[in-house]
Design a protein around this motif. Structure first.
Motif, PDB file in Angstrom:
ATOM      1  N   GLU A 153     -24.842 -11.840 -14.908  1.00 57.78           N
ATOM      2  CA  GLU A 153     -23.639 -12.142 -15.302  1.00 57.78           C
ATOM      3  C   GLU A 153     -22.722 -12.861 -14.348  1.00 57.78           C
ATOM      4  O   GLU A 153     -22.754 -12.327 -13.010  1.00 57.78           O
ATOM      5  N   GLN A 155     -26.267  -8.129 -11.808  1.00 58.53           N
ATOM      6  CA  GLN A 155     -27.123  -7.700 -13.051  1.00 58.53           C
ATOM      7  C   GLN A 155     -27.447  -6.248 -12.769  1.00 58.53           C
ATOM      8  O   GLN A 155     -27.812  -5.632 -11.780  1.00 58.53           O
ATOM      9  N   GLU A 187     -28.611  -8.641 -18.651  1.00 58.92           N
ATOM     10  CA  GLU A 187     -28.564 -10.323 -18.034  1.00 58.92           C
ATOM     11  C   GLU A 187     -27.812 -10.391 -16.864  1.00 58.92           C
ATOM     12  O   GLU A 187     -26.669  -9.635 -16.797  1.00 58.92           O
TER      13      GLU A 187
END
Length: 123
Positions: free
Chosen positions: A46, A39, A44
Motif C-alpha cells: 500500500e 507491505q 497487499e
C-alpha cells in the motif's frame, strides 16, 4: 541503473518513533517523485506517501497523515520517512521507489524499487 537502498528499520514500542532513509545512486534526472510504500504480512502493498525530487509536492495516505513526515535532501540524494506515534498496524516492510507523476499512488506508476526495510511495532 538507478539503485535505491532503504535503511533505518527496526523494532519499536507502540507510541515510539523511527526514521527511515532512502538513498539513491546512479542518476535520477528522468524521475519526478520518490514514493514510500509498505507491505504487511498477508496484505497487499500500500501507498504511504510521496515527495517530488525538488521537495515541492508532498502526498500522504490517510492512514499515516499527521504521524509520518516525508522530506528530501538533494545534497545527499536521500529521502527520509519520519514515523511518529507508531502503532502495531504500522508493522510492515517499507519500500521506496521512483515515479514520474506528481501525486501518483499506484504501484504500477513506480519503478526502481529498493530492497525494503522491516519495521516492527510491538504493543
Amino acid at each position: 541503473q538507478v539503485q535505491l537502498v532503504e535503511s533505518g528499520g527496526g523494532l519499536v514500542q507502540a507510541g515510539g518513533s523511527l526514521r527511515l532513509t532512502c538513498t539513491a545512486s546512479g542518476g535520477i534526472f528522468r524521475y519526478n517523485v520518490m514514493g514510500w510504500f509498505r507491505q504487511a504480512p498477508g496484505k497487499e502493498r500500500e501507498f504511504v506517501g510521496s515527495i517530488s525530487w525538488n521537495g515541492g509536492s508532498i502526498d500522504y495516505a490517510d492512514s499515516v497523515k499527521g504521524r509520518f513526515t516525508i522530506s528530501i535532501d538533494n545534497a545527499k540524494n536521500t529521502a527520509n520517512l519520519q514515523m511518529n506515534s507508531l502503532k502495531p498496524e504500522d508493522t510492515a516492510v517499507y519500500y521506496c521507489a521512483l515515479g514520474g507523476i506528481y501525486g501518483a499512488r499506484r504501484i504500477g506508476e513506480y519503478g526502481n524499487w529498493g530492497q525494503g526495510t522491516q519495521v516492527a511495532v510491538s504493543s
